[in-house]
Design a protein around this motif. Sequence first.
Motif, short mmCIF file in Angstrom:
data_model
loop_
_atom_site.label_atom_id
_atom_site.label_comp_id
_atom_site.label_asym_id
_atom_site.label_seq_id
_atom_site.Cartn_x
_atom_site.Cartn_y
_atom_site.Cartn_z
N TYR A 159 0.83 -1.21 0.00
CA TYR A 159 0.00 0.00 0.00
C TYR A 159 0.86 1.25 0.00
CZ TYR A 159 -4.74 -1.82 0.42
OH TYR A 159 -5.95 -2.41 0.16
N ILE A 160 1.90 1.25 0.82
CA ILE A 160 2.79 2.42 0.89
C ILE A 160 3.46 2.64 -0.45
CG2 ILE A 160 4.93 3.30 1.91
CD1 ILE A 160 3.97 1.98 4.57
N ASP A 161 3.92 1.57 -1.08
CA ASP A 161 4.57 1.68 -2.38
C ASP A 161 3.63 2.28 -3.43
OD1 ASP A 161 6.82 1.16 -4.19
OD2 ASP A 161 5.52 -0.39 -5.05
N VAL A 162 2.42 1.76 -3.51
CA VAL A 162 1.44 2.27 -4.47
C VAL A 162 1.09 3.72 -4.15
CG1 VAL A 162 -0.95 2.04 -5.26
CG2 VAL A 162 0.50 0.03 -5.09
N TYR A 163 0.91 4.02 -2.87
CA TYR A 163 0.59 5.38 -2.43
C TYR A 163 1.66 6.36 -2.89
CZ TYR A 163 0.10 9.25 0.91
OH TYR A 163 0.00 10.48 1.49
N MET A 164 2.92 6.03 -2.64
CA MET A 164 4.01 6.94 -2.99
C MET A 164 4.10 7.15 -4.51
SD MET A 164 5.12 8.02 -0.18
CE MET A 164 6.55 8.90 -0.71
N LYS A 165 3.94 6.10 -5.25
CA LYS A 165 4.03 6.22 -6.71
C LYS A 165 2.85 6.97 -7.29
CE LYS A 165 6.94 2.20 -7.34
NZ LYS A 165 7.00 0.79 -7.71
N SER A 166 1.65 6.72 -6.75
CA SER A 166 0.48 7.40 -7.30
C SER A 166 0.46 8.87 -6.92
CB SER A 166 -0.82 6.71 -6.85
OG SER A 166 -0.98 6.80 -5.45
N LEU A 167 0.92 9.21 -5.72
CA LEU A 167 0.97 10.63 -5.33
C LEU A 167 1.95 11.40 -6.19
CD1 LEU A 167 0.70 11.11 -1.49
CD2 LEU A 167 -0.92 11.67 -3.27
N LYS A 168 3.07 10.80 -6.50
CA LYS A 168 4.04 11.47 -7.37
C LYS A 168 3.41 11.76 -8.73
CE LYS A 168 8.17 9.74 -5.17
NZ LYS A 168 9.27 8.80 -5.22
N TYR A 169 2.65 10.80 -9.24
CA TYR A 169 2.00 11.01 -10.53
C TYR A 169 0.91 12.07 -10.43
CZ TYR A 169 -0.54 10.49 -14.81
OH TYR A 169 -1.16 10.77 -15.99
N LEU A 170 0.09 11.97 -9.38
CA LEU A 170 -0.99 12.95 -9.22
C LEU A 170 -0.43 14.36 -9.06
CD1 LEU A 170 -3.56 11.12 -6.94
CD2 LEU A 170 -3.86 11.82 -9.32
N ASP A 171 0.68 14.48 -8.34
CA ASP A 171 1.29 15.80 -8.18
C ASP A 171 1.75 16.35 -9.53
OD1 ASP A 171 2.29 18.03 -6.69
OD2 ASP A 171 4.30 17.19 -6.96
N SER A 172 2.35 15.50 -10.35
CA SER A 172 2.83 15.98 -11.64
C SER A 172 1.69 16.19 -12.63
CB SER A 172 3.85 14.99 -12.23
OG SER A 172 3.22 13.80 -12.62
N PHE A 173 0.53 15.63 -12.33
CA PHE A 173 -0.66 15.73 -13.17
C PHE A 173 -0.94 17.18 -13.57
CE2 PHE A 173 -5.39 15.92 -13.32
CZ PHE A 173 -5.60 15.06 -14.37
N VAL A 174 -0.91 18.09 -12.60
CA VAL A 174 -1.14 19.50 -12.87
C VAL A 174 0.13 20.31 -12.62
CG1 VAL A 174 -2.41 21.57 -12.16
CG2 VAL A 174 -3.61 19.41 -12.40
N SER A 175 0.96 19.89 -11.66
CA SER A 175 2.11 20.71 -11.31
C SER A 175 3.12 20.83 -12.45
CB SER A 175 2.78 20.21 -10.05
OG SER A 175 3.33 18.93 -10.23
N GLU A 176 3.25 19.79 -13.26
CA GLU A 176 4.16 19.86 -14.40
C GLU A 176 3.77 21.00 -15.35
OE1 GLU A 176 4.86 16.41 -17.03
OE2 GLU A 176 6.01 15.66 -15.32
N PRO A 177 2.52 21.02 -15.85
CA PRO A 177 2.13 22.14 -16.71
C PRO A 177 2.14 23.48 -15.96
CG PRO A 177 0.54 20.34 -16.87
CD PRO A 177 1.49 19.98 -15.79
N ALA A 178 1.85 23.47 -14.65
CA ALA A 178 1.79 24.71 -13.88
C ALA A 178 3.17 25.34 -13.69
CB ALA A 178 1.14 24.45 -12.52
N MET A 179 4.22 24.51 -13.69
CA MET A 179 5.58 25.04 -13.50
C MET A 179 5.94 26.05 -14.57
SD MET A 179 7.94 21.96 -11.99
CE MET A 179 7.49 20.71 -13.17
N LYS A 180 5.38 25.88 -15.74
CA LYS A 180 5.62 26.81 -16.85
C LYS A 180 5.23 28.24 -16.44
CE LYS A 180 4.05 27.54 -21.60
NZ LYS A 180 3.23 26.98 -22.69
N TYR A 181 4.26 28.34 -15.52
CA TYR A 181 3.77 29.65 -15.06
C TYR A 181 4.24 29.98 -13.65
CZ TYR A 181 0.85 28.81 -19.10
OH TYR A 181 0.41 28.53 -20.37
#
Length: 150
Positions: free
Chosen positions: A10-32
């Motif tokens: 569970y911890i492994d899946v949690y850590m990997k999915s949170l990293k993806y969810l964070d990049s979901f919007v934060s990656e495009p947002a970094m441009k701004y």
Amino acid sequence: MERAQLLDEYIDVYMKSLKYLDSFVSEPAMKYKLSFEQYLIMHDIAQQSNVTLARIADKRGVTRSAISRQIKVLLKLDYIYQQRDETDHRRQFLRLTPRGQQIEAILAKVAVKRFGGWLDIFGEDRAMDLLEFIREFSNAANLENKSQTL
């Protein structure tokens, strides 16, 4: 499977999915020059009228000072401004500037497109099942936290 091993999974899946969810919007947002949290504040302002710092803090379950730090950055970037409430001069509403409106709309469109890709892969029924499970899990975790602090 042992409970300890299941917890590790569970911890492994949690850590990997949170990293993806964070990049979901934060990656495009970094441009701004925006963080995920700052985008969420802008999104709240775009979606609701008369949003205040206190309302955002309450909604997120965080301190007002945490939101205040994020708002200072948004003010400095000229993505939002504060407008004094005419009926209660102690309260200030948060508003998007024209540039803030433009950026929030671009990022919202990116998020909807990315999320649509998930729905295409997994289907709406499965997405709704996952959402319901996460809500139940969150409610149970919040109840457990409250009972431990009493």
